[in-house]
Design a protein around this motif. Sequence first.
Motif, mmCIF file in Angstrom:
data_model
loop_
_atom_site.group_PDB
_atom_site.id
_atom_site.type_symbol
_atom_site.label_atom_id
_atom_site.label_comp_id
_atom_site.label_asym_id
_atom_site.label_seq_id
_atom_site.Cartn_x
_atom_site.Cartn_y
_atom_site.Cartn_z
ATOM 1 N N TRP A 162 9.494 -2.185 1.231
ATOM 2 C CA TRP A 162 9.728 -2.088 -0.201
ATOM 3 C C TRP A 162 11.163 -2.492 -0.495
ATOM 4 O O TRP A 162 12.089 -2.141 0.227
ATOM 5 C CB TRP A 162 9.487 -0.667 -0.688
ATOM 6 C CG TRP A 162 8.033 -0.286 -0.707
ATOM 7 C CD1 TRP A 162 6.961 -1.096 -0.548
ATOM 8 C CD2 TRP A 162 7.512 1.026 -0.911
ATOM 9 N NE1 TRP A 162 5.792 -0.389 -0.638
ATOM 10 C CE2 TRP A 162 6.102 0.919 -0.865
ATOM 11 C CE3 TRP A 162 8.075 2.260 -1.132
ATOM 12 C CZ2 TRP A 162 5.261 2.004 -1.031
ATOM 13 C CZ3 TRP A 162 7.242 3.353 -1.296
ATOM 14 C CH2 TRP A 162 5.845 3.222 -1.255
ATOM 15 N N THR A 163 11.322 -3.216 -1.586
ATOM 16 C CA THR A 163 12.651 -3.635 -2.038
ATOM 17 C C THR A 163 12.898 -3.036 -3.413
ATOM 18 O O THR A 163 12.054 -2.329 -3.962
ATOM 19 C CB THR A 163 12.732 -5.175 -2.115
ATOM 20 O OG1 THR A 163 11.809 -5.631 -3.114
ATOM 21 C CG2 THR A 163 12.389 -5.816 -0.775
ATOM 22 N N LEU B 293 6.982 1.813 -9.715
ATOM 23 C CA LEU B 293 5.752 2.487 -10.127
ATOM 24 C C LEU B 293 5.650 2.331 -11.632
ATOM 25 O O LEU B 293 6.619 2.586 -12.352
ATOM 26 C CB LEU B 293 5.783 3.964 -9.760
ATOM 27 C CG LEU B 293 5.681 4.278 -8.280
ATOM 28 C CD1 LEU B 293 5.830 5.780 -8.046
ATOM 29 C CD2 LEU B 293 4.365 3.792 -7.706
ATOM 30 N N VAL B 294 4.496 1.910 -12.122
ATOM 31 C CA VAL B 294 4.336 1.693 -13.551
ATOM 32 C C VAL B 294 3.136 2.470 -14.062
ATOM 33 O O VAL B 294 2.192 2.742 -13.327
ATOM 34 C CB VAL B 294 4.176 0.194 -13.899
ATOM 35 C CG1 VAL B 294 5.441 -0.569 -13.581
ATOM 36 C CG2 VAL B 294 2.995 -0.414 -13.181
ATOM 37 N N ALA C 123 0.857 -1.189 0.000
ATOM 38 C CA ALA C 123 0.000 0.000 0.000
ATOM 39 C C ALA C 123 0.889 1.234 0.000
ATOM 40 O O ALA C 123 1.907 1.274 0.679
ATOM 41 C CB ALA C 123 -0.915 0.002 1.213
ATOM 42 N N ALA C 124 0.483 2.235 -0.777
ATOM 43 C CA ALA C 124 1.229 3.492 -0.857
ATOM 44 C C ALA C 124 0.262 4.647 -0.691
ATOM 45 O O ALA C 124 -0.934 4.522 -0.953
ATOM 46 C CB ALA C 124 1.948 3.603 -2.196
ATOM 47 N N GLN C 125 0.797 5.784 -0.259
ATOM 48 C CA GLN C 125 -0.012 6.980 -0.080
ATOM 49 C C GLN C 125 0.712 8.157 -0.725
ATOM 50 O O GLN C 125 1.916 8.334 -0.540
ATOM 51 C CB GLN C 125 -0.218 7.249 1.404
ATOM 52 C CG GLN C 125 -1.006 8.488 1.703
ATOM 53 C CD GLN C 125 -1.107 8.748 3.209
ATOM 54 O OE1 GLN C 125 -0.311 8.243 3.982
ATOM 55 N NE2 GLN C 125 -2.089 9.521 3.598
ATOM 56 N N ASN D 69 5.203 4.604 2.025
ATOM 57 C CA ASN D 69 4.807 3.215 2.214
ATOM 58 C C ASN D 69 3.918 3.145 3.455
ATOM 59 O O ASN D 69 4.369 3.365 4.571
ATOM 60 C CB ASN D 69 6.045 2.330 2.395
ATOM 61 C CG ASN D 69 5.683 0.859 2.573
ATOM 62 O OD1 ASN D 69 4.525 0.482 2.561
ATOM 63 N ND2 ASN D 69 6.703 0.030 2.740
ATOM 64 N N VAL D 70 2.640 2.847 3.261
ATOM 65 C CA VAL D 70 1.723 2.712 4.387
ATOM 66 C C VAL D 70 1.285 1.260 4.556
ATOM 67 O O VAL D 70 0.378 0.971 5.325
ATOM 68 C CB VAL D 70 0.488 3.634 4.220
ATOM 69 C CG1 VAL D 70 0.891 5.087 4.326
ATOM 70 C CG2 VAL D 70 -0.252 3.349 2.934
ATOM 71 N N GLY D 71 1.944 0.359 3.853
ATOM 72 C CA GLY D 71 1.639 -1.063 3.957
ATOM 73 C C GLY D 71 2.459 -1.723 5.048
ATOM 74 O O GLY D 71 3.278 -1.101 5.720
#
Length: 149
Positions: A130-131, A136-137, A95-97, A124-126
């Motif tokens: 993140w690795t 982002l696509v 999840a991202a914000q 990153n709100v998950g």
Amino acid sequence: MSIKKSALALFIVFISIVQLACNVPSNSATPDTFATLNGLYTASAQTLEAASTQSIFTATPGLPLPTTTVSGSTPLTATNTLIPQTPVPVSRCDAAQFVSDITYPDGSLVARNNTFVKIWRIKNVGTCSWTTSYALVFTGGDSMSGPQP
């Protein structure tokens, strides 16, 4: 005799005009679809909110609670016990914000045929870290000659 016929014809014309005047559509306003849907959405949300604040089981006022007697014992009376409802925690891994625009705010004007770089700050709100395999696509709209995923 012709006066009677002309009077009858005039009477029929008059009645026809009155009948037609009654059937002319009035200038009725058409309902605003957006306002109607907004009202429905608001009513639905209020119903759900009200339902979530009510307890599941309530005694009907004025009616006695049910009782039962087991042979050789005292009567048992039912009681209403409220079971608290605890919300189930929602766990989202990916999840991202959106935080802010860094370079160009939304609606900025850029001259034609000039290249530019738009940078966003996201958070990153998950629950997962993140690795380097995350990216982002572009998913839709005008890619403006951007790189393909």
